[in-house]
Design an enzyme around this catalytic site. Structure first.
Site, PDB file in Angstrom:
ATOM      1  N   ASP A  78       0.876  -1.154   0.002  1.00  0.00           N
ATOM      2  CA  ASP A  78       0.141  -0.042  -0.062  1.00  0.00           C
ATOM      3  C   ASP A  78       0.836   1.297  -0.068  1.00  0.00           C
ATOM      4  O   ASP A  78       2.183   1.038   0.491  1.00  0.00           O
ATOM      5  CB  ASP A  78      -1.126   0.197   1.196  1.00  0.00           C
ATOM      6  CG  ASP A  78      -0.360   0.027   2.493  1.00  0.00           C
ATOM      7  OD1 ASP A  78       0.875  -0.755   2.821  1.00  0.00           O
ATOM      8  OD2 ASP A  78      -0.606   0.795   3.504  1.00  0.00           O
ATOM      9  N   GLU A 140       0.112  -1.368   5.586  1.00  0.00           N
ATOM     10  CA  GLU A 140       0.905  -1.010   6.467  1.00  0.00           C
ATOM     11  C   GLU A 140       0.835   0.505   6.833  1.00  0.00           C
ATOM     12  O   GLU A 140       1.133   1.022   7.989  1.00  0.00           O
ATOM     13  CB  GLU A 140       2.163  -1.080   5.921  1.00  0.00           C
ATOM     14  CG  GLU A 140       3.580  -0.916   6.944  1.00  0.00           C
ATOM     15  CD  GLU A 140       4.149   0.382   6.932  1.00  0.00           C
ATOM     16  OE1 GLU A 140       4.883   0.833   7.678  1.00  0.00           O
ATOM     17  OE2 GLU A 140       3.852   1.116   6.014  1.00  0.00           O
TER      18      GLU A 140
END
Length: 390
Positions: A78, A140
């Site tokens: 991400d 994350e």
């Protein structure tokens, strides 16, 4: 695909944390499958996102084909949003300018993932006595939410590995420690009333402000009195309130105020002890004041995201190996968090080392230099060769 082609492919996927990462994950899975590598996915509850874990088994020696031991190469898929940022190029199209590759995630941290994937054919061709594992996570950037789902599955499957390299941007230097990050959502519940009848209400915003100021006072105490670790760029634990929302009208006493706060603790500091100071203030100071105005006043706190601190052991094999391969002997500790502490928490010795400068992460015109990508390739190639027969 080579590293450049992989990075171009990965950047083209808008994997901002609010979006699904499944298209990226399935692309990686399918590529690995074509090379004879099986992988498994660990999804979120909504099945809209997934972690990927793949193993390149040992290729030589009496344990050829073994998936036991070896090293994990870990990265998150991400990226942070580009909303409101002024980019000179399309953030989701890889652009090369003056020796650098621009695009969202180039530095943080698709550059490391791209390099790892590009070297898979070489890893497969190497006579390795240990496996190499790939661990790619989701979410994350919003509090290390995805990796625990994957790590729980690793434990459940009984997968044993010798060490892990988390490829966050460190300019290819070795980072042996980072702070923990702990993110909390707080809801302060008061009582609404017309603002001309103030004594009939309990102002949630004003009482939330008291708590926010108390958190700031605790933060000032850590800054003034420690404990300290001078190897960190910010050598003390920090606490901040970063979002707040409340009220419905200028003439209405607000019954609800919501805010988020975080603290980033030095390794060795108890997260529970830090939070206990806040809980004590609420119980002994804040709630008595609120309930003198409204007996049903209450405060709710939810620890909705976080990741433990990392404190690598210098004598651990993975630390010694990465220091030897990079030639970096300095002690570096950083204030930002990574998933490394989560791997360490389940018994996997872990360090942080990857391409790019953290100072370029999250900004408009994010980039990684070609020289950093080349250094990462050389490092990972050496790492693979370190697993060859003696």
């Amino acid at each position: 695909m080579n590293t450049r082609q992989w990075l171009e492919t990965l950047v083209a996927f808008d994997t901002t944390s609010r979006n699904s990462n499944l298209e990226l994950i399935t692309t990686v899975r399918d590529s690995l499958e074509k090379q004879g590598i099986s992988s498994w996915l660990a999804h979120n509850k909504e099945q809209t996102k997934a972690n990927l874990f793949a193993t390149l088994p040992a290729t030589a020696g009496p344990d050829a084909g073994s998936t036991e031991g070896g090293i994990v190469l870990s990265g998150h898929t991400d990226v942070v949003p580009v909303d409101g940022q002024k980019w000179d190029t399309d953030p989701f199209k890889l652009t090369e300018k003056e020796g650098s590759l621009y695009g969202r995630g180039t530095c943080d941290m698709k550059g490391f993932i791209a390099t790892s994937l590009a070297l898979v054919p070489e890893f497969l061709a190497m006579p390795r006595v240990k496996p190499i594992h790939l661990a790619f996570s989701y979410d994350e950037e919003i509090g290390c939410i995805g990796a625990p789902v994957m790590l729980e599955e690793i434990v459940k499957r009984g997968i044993k590995v010798d060490g892990c390299v988390v490829g966050e941007p460190t300019s290819m230097n070795v980072v042996v420690a980072h702070k923990g990050i702990n993110v909390f959502a707080c809801k302060v519940h008061g009582k609404s009333a017309h603002s001309s009848l103030t004594p009939q209400g309990c102002n949630a915003i004003e009482h939330a402000a008291r708590l926010i100021c108390a958190i700031r006072d605790f933060a000032d105490g850590y800054k003034a009195n420690g404990p300290y670790d001078q190897f960190f760029d910010v050598p003390f634990s920090t606490m901040t309130t970063n979002q707040i929302r409340g009220g419905i009208a200028v003439n209405t006493i607000p019954e609800l105020c919501e805010f988020t706060y975080e603290f980033r603790n030095l390794p060795g500091m108890s997260v529970a002890d830090i939070q206990a100071r806040i809980d004590k203030y609420i119980a002994e100071v804040l709630l008595p004041k609120m309930r003198s105005e409204f007996p049903d006043a209450r405060v709710e706190i939810d620890n909705f995201a976080g990741s433990p601190a990392l404190e690598a052991v210098e004598q651990a094999a993975i630390t010694e190996l990465v220091r030897a391969l990079t030639g970096d002997r300095e002690t570096r500790k950083v204030a930002y968090g990574t998933e490394a502490g989560l791997f360490q928490q389940i018994g996997i010795p872990t360090i942080v080392c990857g391409p790019g400068d953290i100072g370029n992460a999250h900004k408009p015109n994010e980039f990684v230099t070609l020289s950093q990508m080349e250094r990462c390739e050389q490092f990972l190639r050496k790492l693979g060769k370190s697993l060859q027969p003696a």
